[in-house]
Write an enzyme that holds these catalytic residues in place. Structure first.
Site, PDB file in Angstrom:
ATOM      1  N   ASN A 196     -13.436 -48.572 -38.885  1.00  0.00           N
ATOM      2  CA  ASN A 196     -13.191 -47.888 -37.616  1.00  0.00           C
ATOM      3  C   ASN A 196     -12.051 -46.911 -37.851  1.00  0.00           C
ATOM      4  O   ASN A 196     -10.894 -47.312 -37.929  1.00  0.00           O
ATOM      5  CB  ASN A 196     -12.840 -48.928 -36.534  1.00  0.00           C
ATOM      6  CG  ASN A 196     -12.492 -48.285 -35.209  1.00  0.00           C
ATOM      7  OD1 ASN A 196     -12.675 -47.087 -35.013  1.00  0.00           O
ATOM      8  ND2 ASN A 196     -11.983 -49.097 -34.285  1.00  0.00           N
ATOM      9  N   LYS A 245     -11.010 -44.678 -35.919  1.00  0.00           N
ATOM     10  CA  LYS A 245     -10.285 -44.318 -34.686  1.00  0.00           C
ATOM     11  C   LYS A 245     -10.089 -42.800 -34.626  1.00  0.00           C
ATOM     12  O   LYS A 245     -10.970 -42.062 -35.057  1.00  0.00           O
ATOM     13  CB  LYS A 245      -8.967 -45.108 -34.590  1.00  0.00           C
ATOM     14  CG  LYS A 245      -9.206 -46.608 -34.787  1.00  0.00           C
ATOM     15  CD  LYS A 245      -8.034 -47.471 -34.444  1.00  0.00           C
ATOM     16  CE  LYS A 245      -8.420 -48.928 -34.681  1.00  0.00           C
ATOM     17  NZ  LYS A 245      -7.377 -49.873 -34.318  1.00  0.00           N
ATOM     18  N   HIS A 258     -14.226 -51.538 -27.699  1.00  0.00           N
ATOM     19  CA  HIS A 258     -13.034 -51.790 -28.514  1.00  0.00           C
ATOM     20  C   HIS A 258     -11.836 -52.004 -27.574  1.00  0.00           C
ATOM     21  O   HIS A 258     -11.770 -51.401 -26.499  1.00  0.00           O
ATOM     22  CB  HIS A 258     -12.789 -50.604 -29.451  1.00  0.00           C
ATOM     23  CG  HIS A 258     -11.703 -50.891 -30.440  1.00  0.00           C
ATOM     24  ND1 HIS A 258     -10.370 -50.730 -30.133  1.00  0.00           N
ATOM     25  CD2 HIS A 258     -11.739 -51.350 -31.716  1.00  0.00           C
ATOM     26  CE1 HIS A 258      -9.647 -51.092 -31.179  1.00  0.00           C
ATOM     27  NE2 HIS A 258     -10.446 -51.475 -32.147  1.00  0.00           N
ATOM     28  N   GLU A 299      -9.006 -50.839 -27.532  1.00  0.00           N
ATOM     29  CA  GLU A 299      -8.322 -49.598 -27.146  1.00  0.00           C
ATOM     30  C   GLU A 299      -9.082 -48.880 -26.031  1.00  0.00           C
ATOM     31  O   GLU A 299      -8.479 -48.239 -25.175  1.00  0.00           O
ATOM     32  CB  GLU A 299      -8.138 -48.698 -28.385  1.00  0.00           C
ATOM     33  CG  GLU A 299      -7.049 -49.274 -29.296  1.00  0.00           C
ATOM     34  CD  GLU A 299      -7.264 -49.059 -30.782  1.00  0.00           C
ATOM     35  OE1 GLU A 299      -8.049 -48.179 -31.169  1.00  0.00           O
ATOM     36  OE2 GLU A 299      -6.653 -49.808 -31.581  1.00  0.00           O
ATOM     37  N   GLU A 350     -11.922 -59.486 -32.095  1.00  0.00           N
ATOM     38  CA  GLU A 350     -10.688 -58.808 -32.510  1.00  0.00           C
ATOM     39  C   GLU A 350      -9.539 -59.238 -31.605  1.00  0.00           C
ATOM     40  O   GLU A 350      -9.386 -58.700 -30.503  1.00  0.00           O
ATOM     41  CB  GLU A 350     -10.876 -57.294 -32.414  1.00  0.00           C
ATOM     42  CG  GLU A 350     -11.998 -56.768 -33.273  1.00  0.00           C
ATOM     43  CD  GLU A 350     -11.788 -55.314 -33.637  1.00  0.00           C
ATOM     44  OE1 GLU A 350     -11.571 -55.041 -34.830  1.00  0.00           O
ATOM     45  OE2 GLU A 350     -11.793 -54.462 -32.742  1.00  0.00           O
ATOM     46  N   GLY A 407      -3.808 -53.554 -35.786  1.00  0.00           N
ATOM     47  CA  GLY A 407      -2.822 -52.538 -36.165  1.00  0.00           C
ATOM     48  C   GLY A 407      -1.407 -53.079 -36.261  1.00  0.00           C
ATOM     49  O   GLY A 407      -0.445 -52.320 -36.358  1.00  0.00           O
ATOM     50  N   SER A 430      -6.212 -56.277 -38.649  1.00  0.00           N
ATOM     51  CA  SER A 430      -5.419 -56.233 -39.883  1.00  0.00           C
ATOM     52  C   SER A 430      -6.117 -56.831 -41.102  1.00  0.00           C
ATOM     53  O   SER A 430      -5.477 -57.450 -41.958  1.00  0.00           O
ATOM     54  CB  SER A 430      -4.047 -56.888 -39.668  1.00  0.00           C
ATOM     55  OG  SER A 430      -3.327 -56.192 -38.659  1.00  0.00           O
TER      56      SER A 430
HETATM   57  P1  PGA Z   1      -6.776 -52.780 -37.810  1.00  0.00           P
HETATM   58  O1  PGA Z   1      -7.773 -52.393 -36.599  1.00  0.00           O
HETATM   59  O2  PGA Z   1      -7.649 -53.209 -38.951  1.00  0.00           O
HETATM   60  O3  PGA Z   1      -5.993 -51.542 -38.088  1.00  0.00           O
HETATM   61  O4  PGA Z   1      -5.923 -53.910 -37.304  1.00  0.00           O
HETATM   62  C1  PGA Z   1      -8.921 -53.124 -36.363  1.00  0.00           C
HETATM   63  C2  PGA Z   1      -9.690 -52.509 -35.221  1.00  0.00           C
HETATM   64  O5  PGA Z   1      -9.065 -51.997 -34.282  1.00  0.00           O
HETATM   65  O6  PGA Z   1     -10.929 -52.514 -35.221  1.00  0.00           O
END
Ligand code: PGA
Length: 264
Positions: A24, A26, A108, A110, A180, A186, A226
Site C-alpha cells: 500500500n 498510500k 483502510h 486512514e 490492521e 506506520g 509495520s
Molecule cells: P505500515 O502500514 O506497514 O506502514 O504500518 C500498513 C497499512 O497501512 O496498510
C-alpha cells in the site's frame, strides 16, 4: 518469537488459501521513483507461491500497470460506490479497472479516520466494487484505546457485521480481509505473532458462526501494521495469517523479502 499455532498444525482448515502479499503505497512516490523500484522487483526472484497486489495512487494506476511485471496485480486504494456521476474527486471501480487495476483496497483506517468512512460506507463500497468486477482487500482493525478498553473484538465484529450485511454468497470469494490494528500502522509497533494470530482466529470464528464454515475456511485474512523483512517470517507462519498488507516497507527495494516470506 514464532506462532505456536502454525499452519503445519492446521492443514485441514487451509482450504486452498493462497498467500497474498499486498503493498500500500498510500500517497507516496512519483513516476521516477516507481520506475526504479519496479525495475528491481521485476528482476527479483519470487521463490514462493504468492499473490502480489500493489495499492497505487489513482493517477499512477495505468503507469504502474505498464511498468510492473504482469504477475503482480494493481489495486486502487479507494473507489466510490457509484458507477459514474457528479462526485468530484472520486474514482469509480470501472475507471480503476480501465486503468489496469484488478483490486481495490477498501476501508483502510486512514479512509475511516480522515475521510469519514463509516462501517456502513465501507461495507457498501466493498459489495459494489466486487459487483463491478474487482477484488477487494477490506480493512478492519481497532484503535489503541479500543484495545486498552478490551473492546478489540467488539470493534472488529461490528466492522465485519457491516460487511457481511452487504456481501453475500459468491461475492465472498472476491473479498480478502485485512486485519490492521490502527496502533500498529506506520508506528513501527507490530502486533506480535501471537496477538495477530489471536485476532485472526477470532475473525475466522466469527465468519464461521455468522456467514458459513466454507467461507470462513476459504477467506484470506491478511495482517497489516509495520510488517517488514525483519518480522514477516514469524508472522507468516501463523495458522490464520494468510498474507500481509504492507505500507512503509512496500516502498523499498527489499519488499521482495516480504513477498518471499515464510508461509509454512
Ligand atoms: P505500515 O502500514 O506497514 O506502514 O504500518 C500498513 C497499512 O497501512 O496498510
Amino acid at each position: 518469537m514464532g506462532c505456536s499455532n502454525s499452519k503445519q498444525a492446521k492443514p485441514e482448515t487451509m482450504a486452498g488459501r493462497k498467500f497474498l502479499v499486498g503493498g500500500n503505497w498510500k500517497m507516496n512516490g512519483s513516476k521516477a521513483m516507481y520506475k526504479e523500484l519496479l525495475a528491481g522487483w521485476n528482476a527479483a526472484e519470487i521463490t514462493k507461491a504468492v499473490e502480489v497486489v500493489i495499492g497505487v495512487p489513482a493517477p499512477y494506476l495505468d503507469f504502474v500497470r505498464t511498468e510492473m511485471k504482469p504477475e503482480f496485480a494493481v489495486a486502487a486504494q479507494n473507489c466510490h460506490n457509484a458507477e459514474k456521476g457528479a462526485f468530484t474527486g472520486e474514482i469509480s471501480p470501472g475507471m480503476a479497472k480501465d486503468c489496469g487495476a484488478s483490486w481495490a483496497i477498501i476501508g483502510h483506517s486512514e479512509r475511516r479516520e480522515f475521510f469519514g468512512e463509516t462501517n456502513e460506507i465501507v461495507a457498501k463500497k466493498t459489495a459494489f466494487v466486487v459487483e463491478q468486477g474487482l477484488q477487494v482487500i477490506a480493512c478492519v482493525g481497532e484503535k489503541l484505546a479500543d484495545r486498552e478498553a478490551d473492546k478489540t473484538m467488539d470493534v472488529i465484529n461490528a466492522q465485519m457485521k457491516a460487511i457481511a450485511d452487504e456481501v453475500k454468497g459468491d461475492a465472498w470469494s472476491k473479498v480478502v480481509i485485512a486485519y490492521e490494528p490502527v496502533w500498529a500502522i506506520g508506528t513501527g509497533k507490530t502486533a506480535s505473532p501471537e496477538q495477530a494470530q489471536e485476532v485472526h482466529a477470532k475473525i475466522r470464528a466469527w465468519l464461521k458462526e455468522k456467514v458459513s464454515e466454507d467461507i470462513a475456511n476459504a477467506t484470506r485474512i491478511l495482517y497489516g501494521g509495520s510488517v517488514k523483512p525483519a518480522n514477516c517470517n514469524d508472522l507468516g507462519k501463523c495458522a490464520d495469517i494468510d498474507g500481509f498488507l504492507v505500507g512503509g516497507a512496500s516502498l523499498k527495494p527489499d519488499f521482495t523479502t516480504v513477498i518471499n516470506a515464510d508461509q509454512s
